[in-house]
Design a protein around this motif. Sequence first.
Motif, PDB file in Angstrom:
ATOM      1  N   ASP A  61     -10.267  22.604  24.958  1.00 57.25           N
ATOM      2  CA  ASP A  61      -9.757  21.500  24.745  1.00 57.25           C
ATOM      3  C   ASP A  61      -9.390  21.367  26.941  1.00 57.25           C
ATOM      4  O   ASP A  61      -9.568  20.031  27.000  1.00 57.25           O
ATOM      5  CB  ASP A  61      -7.769  22.288  24.970  1.00 57.25           C
ATOM      6  N   PHE A  65     -10.291  17.719  28.237  1.00 57.95           N
ATOM      7  CA  PHE A  65      -9.920  16.935  28.925  1.00 57.95           C
ATOM      8  C   PHE A  65      -9.989  16.199  30.153  1.00 57.95           C
ATOM      9  O   PHE A  65      -9.992  15.223  30.713  1.00 57.95           O
ATOM     10  CB  PHE A  65      -8.331  17.569  29.162  1.00 57.95           C
ATOM     11  N   ARG A  66     -10.798  17.211  31.087  1.00 61.13           N
ATOM     12  CA  ARG A  66     -11.197  17.337  31.987  1.00 61.13           C
ATOM     13  C   ARG A  66     -12.482  16.761  32.090  1.00 61.13           C
ATOM     14  O   ARG A  66     -12.898  15.309  32.942  1.00 61.13           O
ATOM     15  CB  ARG A  66     -11.815  18.832  32.929  1.00 61.13           C
ATOM     16  N   GLU A  68     -12.869  14.141  29.287  1.00 63.05           N
ATOM     17  CA  GLU A  68     -12.142  13.029  28.965  1.00 63.05           C
ATOM     18  C   GLU A  68     -11.888  12.130  30.553  1.00 63.05           C
ATOM     19  O   GLU A  68     -11.813  11.043  30.699  1.00 63.05           O
ATOM     20  CB  GLU A  68     -11.125  12.718  28.593  1.00 63.05           C
TER      21      GLU A  68
END
Length: 99
Positions: A61, A65-66, A68
């Motif tokens: 996750d 997230f990084r 994105e």
Amino acid sequence: MGNRLTDGEKVVVSVFVAVLAGCVAGLFFVGGAILDMKDAITDVKVSLVEVQRDIADLREDLDGFRAEVSDRFDGIEARLSAVETAIETHHGSLSRPAN
């Protein structure tokens, strides 16, 4: 009459029976405690596997997230660059901020 026990022999037999009964009861107690400990260790192992799985999921996750956030910052940087270019086209060169 030869089968009768003396008082001393009765005491020795009674003590022997009491010690033997105590040992048997102790074995059951210790055996039960060992089985309970084995079950607890198994539960801990299962919990550790679940925690490891949760950590792996969290890492995935975070990596997503990084990626994105990086993509969004790249998009913002491209937009700011386009705005800067448009301003420079219409108003001339921009002065850079002092450090």
